[in-house]
Design a protein around this motif. Structure first.
Motif, short mmCIF file in Angstrom:
data_model
loop_
_atom_site.label_atom_id
_atom_site.label_comp_id
_atom_site.label_asym_id
_atom_site.label_seq_id
_atom_site.Cartn_x
_atom_site.Cartn_y
_atom_site.Cartn_z
N GLY A 107 0.80 -1.22 0.00
CA GLY A 107 0.00 0.00 0.00
C GLY A 107 0.83 1.26 0.00
N SER A 152 0.70 3.70 -3.14
CA SER A 152 0.07 4.97 -2.75
C SER A 152 0.91 6.15 -3.22
N HIS A 153 2.25 6.05 -3.06
CA HIS A 153 3.13 7.14 -3.54
C HIS A 153 3.04 7.28 -5.06
N MET A 201 0.58 6.52 -7.01
CA MET A 201 -0.71 7.09 -7.39
C MET A 201 -0.82 8.57 -6.98
N THR A 202 -0.25 8.91 -5.82
CA THR A 202 -0.35 10.29 -5.32
C THR A 202 0.56 11.25 -6.07
N SER A 203 1.81 10.86 -6.25
CA SER A 203 2.83 11.80 -6.71
C SER A 203 3.65 11.32 -7.90
N MET A 205 -8.14 9.57 -0.25
CA MET A 205 -6.81 9.69 -0.86
C MET A 205 -6.72 11.03 -1.56
N VAL A 206 -5.58 11.68 -1.47
CA VAL A 206 -5.37 12.95 -2.17
C VAL A 206 -4.21 12.77 -3.15
N GLY A 207 -4.01 13.73 -4.04
CA GLY A 207 -2.93 13.64 -5.01
C GLY A 207 -2.35 15.00 -5.30
N ILE A 263 -3.54 4.65 3.63
CA ILE A 263 -3.47 5.38 2.36
C ILE A 263 -3.75 6.87 2.58
N VAL A 305 -0.45 8.33 3.94
CA VAL A 305 0.64 8.29 2.96
C VAL A 305 0.40 9.33 1.86
N SER A 306 -0.81 9.38 1.34
CA SER A 306 -1.06 10.29 0.21
C SER A 306 -0.95 11.75 0.65
N SER A 319 2.78 12.52 1.08
CA SER A 319 3.39 12.53 -0.26
C SER A 319 3.11 13.86 -0.97
N LYS A 320 1.86 14.27 -0.94
CA LYS A 320 1.46 15.55 -1.57
C LYS A 320 2.16 16.73 -0.91
#
Lengths: 105, 355
Positions: free
Chosen positions: A2, A6-7, A9-11, B60-62, B336, B339-340, B343-344
């Motif tokens: 995950g 997740s990384h 998909m996010t960034s 989840m964000v991006g 998630i 993490v997201s 990450s952002k």
């Protein structure tokens, strides 16, 4: 699993699904910061920097350029062949391609 | 009644916080980093943006479109067939299959091959196997492919290695003997890393990922920097990533230097220039997660440290964001949502070049 996914998909830049491998190569081969690496690759591909993460743009372009696509296309360049095309496209040398060439007689 | 937002503790547990509590923790975490590292605070606008990211309602964000960055990986393929010790999911598969899954199924920007014990030393007895696997991997993949391992200088001390354990020597107040043991171990570690990478480069590797540099203290970092220097000299085009182990270089030796700089006590922004000087292409800064503090405190602290590392680094920074670092909860299955968001925040506020 995950965490890395997740990384991605996010960034992330989605690797050969888009142009993440090409931007990463410029960071590692020329110490380019992210903006410079994206500019360099975008100019070589004649696309915008936003297009580098856009699967819609990159899917067909990658197949046209012979630099590898994420789906298994019969007859399309893969592995060393695709990386040899990346060498020409980005004007860099890739170690595995050099080794491959040195083994040819 | 004040609105409460869903956040996480540093250990991953769900908590509820008001805006005032979140902002207070963000500021406190930021101040801790600024104090320890003697670095500037992040701006009020950046604190507000951190609050916005932490409180976004989506699971989840991006990052904003166009702000994506390449992602590098430690341990990589071992996540597939490895055991729990490697955070692996135990799916029987070869390392080649794991690598191809990351490239073609998961969209990884880069990947790496690593020994199941993931240190350089244990790769030595099986180097021919590692070379053969790298050759087959290179024939079948396109993304930049590293050989990754931990310097792990602890493996050179008794009972695992040839040099007397500095911990045992220090307990007996044999400080000079302990330092000598670390210095001797560092020479062997440098030699082994270079020896292994000479063979991996002969097998077509794009480069090397130094994962967790300094895990055994300043001697570990000293050995790694000298290995980077030697590899850069022998292979001008080799890709080298140098990633930290913890946020502060522990002075187990205390007097080891590189380029005239004492390694003990260095924070991420102080380590980055040394990695670049040695010849690394990419630096991986680390900030530890405090499990007893909230995600807001941890992210405020981590972003403050990493923003300065990005600023002071002459080379691209791929921030370490595995379990327990970079604002990620210290949890085997990090959530998630946490993490997201971390990450952002690292991409959009700290300005990292990659993850």
């Amino acid at each position: 699993m995950g965490m890395p996914i997740s990384h991605i998909m996010t960034s992330g830049m989605s690797g050969i699904r888009a142009a993440g491998d090409l931007v990463a190569r410029m960071q590692f081969s020329e110490n380019m910061r992210i903006a410079d690496a994206k500019d360099y690759v975008a100019k070589k591909l004649d696309v915008t920097t936003d297009d580098l993460s856009d699967e819609y743009v990159m899917r067909e372009l990658r197949e046209d350029l012979g630099i590898g696509v994420i789906t298994s296309v019969a007859g399309a360049p893969k592995g060393i062949a695709a990386k040899m095309n990346i060498e020409k496209l980005l004007d860099i040398k890739i170690n595995s391609c050099e080794r491959f060439r040195n083994q040819l007689r | 009644m004040a609105t409460e937002y869903k956040l996480r503790m540093g250990d991953g547990k769900r908590i509820f916080m008001t805006k005032e509590q979140i902002m207070a923790d963000l500021k406190e975490g930021m101040a801790d980093a600024a104090d320890l590292g003697s670095i500037p605070d992040i701006s009020a606008d950046e604190l507000d943006k951190l609050f916005d990211i932490l409180t976004m309602p989506s699971r989840m964000v991006g990052v904003e479109l166009g702000k994506e960055v390449p992602v590098t990986h430690d341990i990589g393929t071992l996540r597939i067939d490895g055991d729990q010790g490697n955070s692996g999911v135990g799916i029987p598969s070869s390392r080649l299959v794991g690598i191809m899954m990351h490239e073609r199924a998961f969209g990884a920007d880069t990947m790496e091959l690593g020994h199941i014990d993931y240190s350089y030393k244990p790769a030595k007895p099986v180097i021919a196997q590692e070379m053969q696997t790298m050759e087959v991997v290179q024939q079948n993949t396109i993304v930049p492919m590293f050989y990754g391992a931990m310097p792990n200088m602890g493996l050179y001390y008794t009972p695992d290695g040839p040099f007397e354990n500095p911990g045992d020597l220090m307990k007996a107040f044999k400080i000079e003997e302990a330092r000598k043991s670390m210095e001797d171990s560092a020479k062997h570690l440098t030699r082994d890393i270079v020896w292994i990478m000479q063979r991996m480069m002969a097998s077509g590797a794009d480069g090397v990922n130094f994962d967790t540099v300094g895990a055994a203290g300043d001697g570990d970092m000293y050995a790694s920097l000298h290995a980077i220097e030697a590899l850069r000299k022998q292979y001008p085009d080799i890709y080298i990533e140098s990633g930290m182990a913890g946020e502060l270089m522990l002075g187990m030796h205390g007097e080891m230097e590189y380029d005239g700089v004492t390694l003990a006590g260095l924070w991420p922004h102080q380590q980055a220039p040394l990695a670049a000087k040695a010849g690394a292409n990419v630096f991986g800064p680390v900030v530890n997660t405090n499990t007893s503090k909230s995600g807001a405190w941890n992210l405020g602290r981590a972003v403050t440290f990493i923003k300065q590392a990005v600023k002071d680094s002459p080379i691209p920074c791929h921030v370490n964001m595995g379990m327990g670092v970079g604002g990620i909860p210290m949890l085997e299955t990090p959530t998630i949502d946490a993490v997201s968001r971390a990450s952002k925040a690292m991409v959009e506020i700290a300005g990292v070049d990659g993850i």
